[in-house]
Motif scaffolding. Structure first.
Motif, short mmCIF file in Angstrom:
data_model
loop_
_atom_site.label_atom_id
_atom_site.label_comp_id
_atom_site.label_asym_id
_atom_site.label_seq_id
_atom_site.Cartn_x
_atom_site.Cartn_y
_atom_site.Cartn_z
N THR A 1 -20.47 31.06 -58.10
CA THR A 1 -20.31 30.84 -56.65
C THR A 1 -19.03 31.50 -56.14
O THR A 1 -18.24 30.91 -55.42
N PRO B 1 -26.23 32.55 -48.27
CA PRO B 1 -25.49 31.36 -48.72
C PRO B 1 -25.16 31.44 -50.21
O PRO B 1 -25.72 32.26 -50.93
N PRO C 1 -28.04 18.49 -47.15
CA PRO C 1 -26.62 18.14 -47.30
C PRO C 1 -26.22 17.74 -48.71
O PRO C 1 -25.08 18.00 -49.13
N TYR D 1 -25.85 21.87 -44.08
CA TYR D 1 -25.72 23.04 -44.94
C TYR D 1 -26.88 24.00 -44.72
O TYR D 1 -28.05 23.60 -44.83
N PRO E 1 -19.68 31.56 -48.60
CA PRO E 1 -19.68 30.12 -48.84
C PRO E 1 -19.65 29.24 -47.59
O PRO E 1 -18.65 28.55 -47.32
N CYS E 2 -20.74 29.21 -46.85
CA CYS E 2 -20.81 28.31 -45.70
C CYS E 2 -20.72 26.85 -46.16
O CYS E 2 -20.42 25.96 -45.34
N HIS E 3 -20.97 26.59 -47.45
CA HIS E 3 -20.83 25.23 -47.96
C HIS E 3 -19.37 24.77 -47.96
O HIS E 3 -19.09 23.58 -48.09
N ARG E 4 -18.42 25.70 -47.79
CA ARG E 4 -17.01 25.34 -47.76
C ARG E 4 -16.49 25.10 -46.34
O ARG E 4 -15.28 24.95 -46.14
N ILE F 1 -22.71 21.60 -54.74
CA ILE F 1 -21.98 22.86 -54.92
C ILE F 1 -20.48 22.61 -54.89
O ILE F 1 -19.73 23.13 -55.72
N LEU F 2 -20.02 21.80 -53.94
CA LEU F 2 -18.58 21.53 -53.84
C LEU F 2 -18.07 20.77 -55.06
O LEU F 2 -16.96 21.02 -55.55
N LYS G 1 -25.09 20.66 -50.64
CA LYS G 1 -23.72 21.04 -50.29
C LYS G 1 -22.73 20.25 -51.14
O LYS G 1 -21.75 20.80 -51.67
N LYS G 2 -23.00 18.95 -51.29
CA LYS G 2 -22.13 18.12 -52.12
C LYS G 2 -22.16 18.59 -53.58
O LYS G 2 -21.13 18.63 -54.25
#
Length: 255
Positions: free
Chosen positions: A95, A155, A178, A173, A159-162, A184-185, A181-182
Motif C-alpha cells: 500500500t 484506490p 468503511p 471509503y 491512498p484516499c483511505h488516509r 487498511i489503516l 478502510k479500517k
C-alpha cells in the motif's frame, strides 16, 4: 483512434502476424493491460498503460464489472496480461503508491490536484479533507475534495483511505465499505482505538512539552512524543495560546 494507432491498424491489416497489432500497441503504451493481484486485504484488479497505472479496483464484484467500469470511466479498452509489472505489484502489496507514475485519464485539473496531494500523505498517517483542500490552495472546497476522493479510480495506491473527517471520524471509503478502510489503516500500523478515543474527546492535535510543536496525532513526530511530554489540544488557538507552533512536516494548520 489516433494517427499512430491508425497506421498500425493498416500495417496489421496487410500481412502482419497474428497478435502483432495488440503487442505493438501495448509496447508503445497505447493499450491498457490488466491483471489480478492478491493482497493482504483481498484481490484487486489493476490496469496500467505503459509504465503508468490507470486503475485499481477490488475484484469482489467480478471481472465483467471491472471491465464495464473501466470502459465507462476511462473510455479505453483493456487487454489481459499474464503478470503485473514488479514495481506495481510491490506497491499494491505494501500500500505504497509513491514512486509510481499514473494515468489520470479524463479527470479534471482539480481532481488530479486532490489525488496528487493525497498521494503525499505518508503510510501510517491520516489527514482531513480540509487539510487536502487547504494544501491545494482551495480551502473552501472541502466537499469537492470529498467528491473527488469518492471517485478515486486508483484506490489503495492513491491512498484516499488516509483521508478522514475533520472531527477525526474515519468517514466513508471510495475503495469499498468503511470496515475495509479500517482494515487498511490497521495494516499500516494505526491504532484506531486511540484515534477514535481522541475523536470522541474532540482532541485534534498533539503537542510536545520539549519542542513546543503541535502536530496531527498520526504525524511521525507526534508518535515519538513520550507520554509524559504529550499535550492534547482541541483547537489551533488553544495550542498557540499555550506557546506551541505547528509542525513544519505535517502542517496541521494553515501557515
Amino acid at each position: 483512434m489516433n494517427m499512430v494507432e491508425e497506421a498500425l491498424h493498416e500495417l496489421s491489416a496487410a500481412q502482419a502476424p497474428d497478435g502483432f497489432l495488440e503487442r505493438t500497441l501495448r509496447a508503445c503504451g497505447l493499450r491498457d493491460s490488466y491483471a489480478k493481484v492478491a493482497t493482504p486485504i483481498g484481490d484487486y484488479f489493476v490496469a496500467w498503460r505503459g509504465n503508468r497505472v490507470s486503475a485499481v479496483s477490488r475484484a469482489d464484484k467480478g471481472l465483467d464489472s471491472f471491465l464495464g467500469w473501466f470502459a465507462e470511466k476511462v473510455d479505453r479498452s483493456l487487454e489481459p496480461a499474464a503478470s503485473v509489472p514488479a514495481a506495481i505489484r510491490s506497491a499494491l502489496l505494501a500500500t505504497r503508491g509513491q514512486g509510481l507514475s499514473y494515468d489520470f485519464g479524463q479527470l479534471t485539473e482539480f481532481e488530479q490536484a486532490v489525488l496528487r496531494k493525497t498521494l503525499e500523505i505518508p503510510r501510517g498517517e491520516v489527514r482531513s479533507y480540509g487539510w487536502v483542500a487547504r494544501e491545494i490552495g482551495r480551502p473552501g472546497a472541502v466537499r469537492a475534495v470529498g467528491t473527488a476522493l469518492r471517485h478515486n479510480p486508483i484506490p489503495l495506491l492513491i491512498p484516499c483511505h488516509r483521508v478522514v473527517r475533520g472531527d477525526g471520524d474515519l468517514g466513508n471509503y471510495a475503495g469499498g465499505h468503511p470496515e475495509l478502510k479500517k482494515d487498511i489503516l490497521t495494516l499500516e500500523g494505526l491504532d484506531l482505538g486511540w484515534l477514535e478515543d481522541l475523536a470522541r474527546r474532540r482532541k485534534r492535535f498533539l503537542g510536545s512539552r520539549t519542542t513546543h510543536v503541535f502536530c496531527h496525532p498520526t504525524c511521525f513526530h507526534a508518535r515519538r512524543i513520550a507520554p509524559d511530554n504529550r499535550v492534547e489540544f482541541s483547537a489551533e488557538q488553544e495550542a498557540r495560546a499555550a506557546g506551541y507552533r505547528p509542525c513544519r512536516d505535517c502542517r496541521p494548520v494553515a501557515a
